[in-house]
Design a protein around this motif. Sequence first.
Motif, short mmCIF file in Angstrom:
data_model
loop_
_atom_site.label_atom_id
_atom_site.label_comp_id
_atom_site.label_asym_id
_atom_site.label_seq_id
_atom_site.Cartn_x
_atom_site.Cartn_y
_atom_site.Cartn_z
N LEU A 119 -10.74 25.51 -32.43
CA LEU A 119 -11.59 24.70 -33.32
C LEU A 119 -12.35 25.57 -34.32
N MET A 156 -13.38 24.13 -37.67
CA MET A 156 -14.20 22.91 -37.69
C MET A 156 -15.67 23.20 -37.40
N LEU A 195 -15.04 14.35 -35.32
CA LEU A 195 -14.01 14.88 -34.44
C LEU A 195 -13.47 13.78 -33.52
N SER A 196 -12.24 13.96 -33.08
CA SER A 196 -11.66 13.05 -32.09
C SER A 196 -12.29 13.31 -30.72
N GLN A 235 -11.17 16.63 -29.36
CA GLN A 235 -11.83 17.75 -30.04
C GLN A 235 -13.27 17.88 -29.58
N GLN A 236 -13.96 16.76 -29.38
CA GLN A 236 -15.33 16.82 -28.88
C GLN A 236 -15.38 17.44 -27.48
N ARG A 269 -13.32 19.65 -26.38
CA ARG A 269 -13.10 21.07 -26.57
C ARG A 269 -14.39 21.78 -27.00
#
Length: 317
Positions: A127, A130, A138-139, A142-143, A145
Amino acid sequence: MQIRIQGLSKSFGQNQVIKPLDMVIESSRLTTLLGPSGCGKTTLLRMIAGLERPDQGQIFFDDVCVFSEEKGINLPPEKRGLGFVFQDFALWPHMTIFENVAFGLRATKNTTRLEERVHKALASVQLEKMADRYPHQLSGGQQQRVSFARAIVIEPACILFDEPLSALDAILREQMRVELRALIDRLQITAIFVTHDQTEAMSISDKIAVMSQGLVQQYDSPENIYQAPVNQTVANFVGTSNWIDDHHLFRPEQAQLVGQANDQHFQAKVISSEFLGQNYLVHLEYQGQEWSVYSPIRLNHDQVIDLYLAPQHITQV
């Protein structure tokens, strides 16, 4: 970091949630606490973290005692050097991803090489590009992560995961299992993972502690827990068990429709067949028991079929 638990117990009122427990969690391995709701797994995790005070017993991180009721030792959570990943991502919505990951370092005034360490943590979960975004951009995966990165940026000796994937959809959960396992392998860090999902536990763990009614029923590798459950509680909770009688079982994939010499022979009636793509999952009735087996062809309702089991595939518990 090895975690050693000796005689640990915990009650809430008259309810003993954790009965006296001895356990060693191996260094640089992923250990899962697996069991149904109310079995004590989250309470055990919270006691290791220092978020819940045990009634009795001791907890050692390597050779350092972090809790002992007898000696009056109870190291607070912030001094135990642990990382935390929870079910809800618990990200600050008004902070960038960079600042979310940096939060723990700033809170503990551990800001040496802060920018370098945050970017390294973000890179470890893919990431790094980002860092300037906000959580809502974020998806879900991703959150999650980001929460992993926030846990590892403090360079803990152990990370505690409390059902971290349960808020994700099925496809994303499977993807995150792979990523989480790869992350633990890459970091060579001790991890304790709490879940009620047996598939999740079997797929990511080095060792599993199957818990029920405040006790660890079996603490072993996923393979041994599946192939050699020590009692009916473990056999029924992990995988699908086909019971021949009160003390003998087999797993669905072990039954064959064509026998070999020395195989045990059974006849069972078909209840239904489910198409799974490569094969069919067939539900059977055998002397009042419901069995499940796999078949390369669809079998018809009420059809009586022959099943064969090699003696080594029948497990005694």
